[in-house]
Design a protein around this motif. Sequence first.
Motif, mmCIF file in Angstrom:
data_model
loop_
_atom_site.group_PDB
_atom_site.id
_atom_site.type_symbol
_atom_site.label_atom_id
_atom_site.label_comp_id
_atom_site.label_asym_id
_atom_site.label_seq_id
_atom_site.Cartn_x
_atom_site.Cartn_y
_atom_site.Cartn_z
ATOM 1 N N MET A 199 0.823 -1.206 0.000
ATOM 2 C CA MET A 199 0.000 0.000 0.000
ATOM 3 C C MET A 199 0.862 1.262 0.000
ATOM 4 N N THR A 200 2.023 1.199 0.630
ATOM 5 C CA THR A 200 2.919 2.357 0.682
ATOM 6 C C THR A 200 3.533 2.663 -0.678
ATOM 7 N N TYR A 201 3.873 1.616 -1.437
ATOM 8 C CA TYR A 201 4.652 1.818 -2.668
ATOM 9 C C TYR A 201 3.894 1.528 -3.959
ATOM 10 N N ARG A 202 2.612 1.204 -3.881
ATOM 11 C CA ARG A 202 1.882 0.832 -5.100
ATOM 12 C C ARG A 202 1.776 1.964 -6.110
ATOM 13 N N ASP A 203 1.945 3.205 -5.667
ATOM 14 C CA ASP A 203 1.879 4.332 -6.611
ATOM 15 C C ASP A 203 3.192 4.531 -7.368
ATOM 16 N N ARG A 204 4.266 3.876 -6.907
ATOM 17 C CA ARG A 204 5.582 4.076 -7.517
ATOM 18 C C ARG A 204 6.196 2.820 -8.106
#
Length: 148
Positions: free
Chosen positions: A69-74
Amino acid sequence: MNNNNPTRPYHRTEIDLLFTKVKAQMHQEALVRGGDGVALYTDCYTGETLRGGDRYDYEHIRSSEEVFMTYRDRLSNAEIAEVVNCPENVAVTLRTINQSKGKTRMEDWMANSSNILNHNINVALTKKALVNADKGIQQKVKEITSRK
């Protein structure tokens, strides 16, 4: 579908595939450490010696869902699998601890002092494992983003 969709749901196929390989590698190393054909581990939260046959689990110190969830945008799912399964974030602990903690952040789980007492948690060792996991995760993210 864009693999880096910042709103994509938690998905652990790639995480689990890599986790299986990491666990196998850790087991081979533990057999060598044991020296007698029996795996030898140190519990990451208690410091106790664990041997093959003991009821232990391989543990993501920072949960795969939290990292996803922390890194799914990157990061892509495959890249997140690398981050989740970095050596600093995978350890061994007693199954009773892993099952009691579940997906709860370790800091939140330890806020209940009975968890520390009931499971013989070494607080200093656990805090060290958390700091080490966070550093490993950050380093792996930096390494992956520098490849792009």
